[in-house]
Scaffold this motif. Structure first.
Motif, PDB file in Angstrom:
ATOM      1  N   LEU A  43       0.805  -1.222   0.000  1.00  0.00           N
ATOM      2  CA  LEU A  43       0.000   0.000   0.000  1.00  0.00           C
ATOM      3  C   LEU A  43       0.839   1.273   0.000  1.00  0.00           C
ATOM      4  N   MET A  44       2.100   1.185   0.418  1.00  0.00           N
ATOM      5  CA  MET A  44       2.934   2.388   0.428  1.00  0.00           C
ATOM      6  C   MET A  44       3.096   2.990  -0.970  1.00  0.00           C
ATOM      7  N   TRP A  45       2.880   2.171  -2.010  1.00  0.00           N
ATOM      8  CA  TRP A  45       3.049   2.620  -3.383  1.00  0.00           C
ATOM      9  C   TRP A  45       1.746   3.129  -4.003  1.00  0.00           C
ATOM     10  N   ARG A  46       0.678   3.258  -3.228  1.00  0.00           N
ATOM     11  CA  ARG A  46      -0.640   3.467  -3.813  1.00  0.00           C
ATOM     12  C   ARG A  46      -0.703   4.685  -4.731  1.00  0.00           C
ATOM     13  N   HIS A  47      -0.064   5.786  -4.356  1.00  0.00           N
ATOM     14  CA  HIS A  47      -0.114   6.993  -5.186  1.00  0.00           C
ATOM     15  C   HIS A  47       0.763   6.842  -6.431  1.00  0.00           C
ATOM     16  N   VAL A  48       1.975   6.378  -6.240  1.00  0.00           N
ATOM     17  CA  VAL A  48       2.914   6.207  -7.354  1.00  0.00           C
ATOM     18  C   VAL A  48       2.394   5.151  -8.318  1.00  0.00           C
TER      19      VAL A  48
END
Length: 289
Positions: A43-48
């Protein structure tokens, strides 16, 4: 309900020895694999990921031992070796139909990505590494009072038993500490709760992952250094300027491993893909295109 990356499809993919990884896949185009760090999940990559998915196939797995991926017991010290975890990622991409892919990792994902690029150079076309040094260099630069910033590494490097007991007694306090002190408020409450839930359910495997970095991973890094192994693909490193803060030359450490290196510093905090996603997306696009 656990948050997800909007518009991404979720599946479980078996990669090796009956280990299945939880993976979110979205978009279309040339493939990019994004590997998360500690104490996070994909989930840490959700924006990227959402940004890159406009013109790439974006693959966001939970590493073995994390999130909703399998958490096998570490029976011989190699279950969470970065060589093993890197092989997972290459097998995952292959199962999804991709023999070659760009790869970006953050924190623990840096170590997995670094090993994947060294062990499987034909598979990794481009490599981006966010805010961590290779294992061998990490231990070399930590000394004296400056080593206090990495107290968790020394704790989890201890033999099995005590670290798991101590962390398991107060997992939310332990993992929440890093989410709070390494963040500048970019982690919303529902995502933070998801990270804490995933971490408290994975204490033995998270400890085993970091314990491997004080053992088998050092052996593998040292063997590659002795052999003169290097990363041959284009490499972008994005870091806070903590090399200067701790008294070492971070670009020089990376250039010893990477012949084709672009080194960038950021004013963002450690969780840069969540704090300044536009900056990270641009750097990845600049690398891949």
């Amino acid at each position: 309900m656990t948050p997800t990356i909007p518009g991404f499809d979720y599946q479980r993919v078996t990669v090796a020895d009956r280990v299945a990884l939880n993976v979110a896949v979205g978009g279309s185009g040339s493939p990019v694999v994004l590997l998360h760090g500690f104490p996070q999940t994909h989930l840490m990559w959700r924006h990227v990921a959402a940004d890159l998915a406009t013109d790439h196939t974006v693959i966001c797995p939970d590493l073995r031992g994390y999130g909703d991926s399998d958490k096998p017991a570490d029976t011989d010290g190699t279950t969470y070796a970065k060589r093993t975890m890197a092989a997972d990622i290459v097998a995952l991409a292959r199962e999804l139909g991709h023999e070659r892919f760009a790869l970006a990792g953050h924190d623990r994902g840096v170590l997995v990505g670094f090993r994947a690029a060294l062990d499987h150079p034909a598979a990794v076309t481009h490599l981006a590494l966010l805010d961590t040094l290779p294992t061998l260099d990490t231990w070399d630069v930590l000394h004296g009072r400056s080593a206090a910033v990495a107290f968790h590494l020394y704790l989890m490097a201890q033999p099995p038993g005590l670290p798991e007991q101590l962390i398991g007694a107060a997992p939310d306090a332990f993992f929440g500490h890093f989410l709070d002190v390494w963040s500048v408020g970019a982690i919303p409450a529902d995502v933070r709760a998801a990270y804490l839930k995933a971490s408290r359910e994975a204490v033995p495997s998270i400890v085993a992952d970091i314990r491997a970095s004080a053992g088998i991973d050092i052996e593998h890094d040292q063997a590659d250094r002795d052999a003169g192994s290097q990363l041959r693909m284009p490499v972008t490193v994005i870091q806070q300027d903590w090399g200067a803060a701790l008294g070492f030359d971070a670009p020089a450490l990376w250039r010893a491993w990477a012949t084709n290196l672009r080194y960038l510093t950021t004013t963002s905090g450690h969780f840069m893909a969540e704090e300044t996603p536009a900056e990270i997306s641009k750097a990845l696009r600049d690398l891949i295109h």
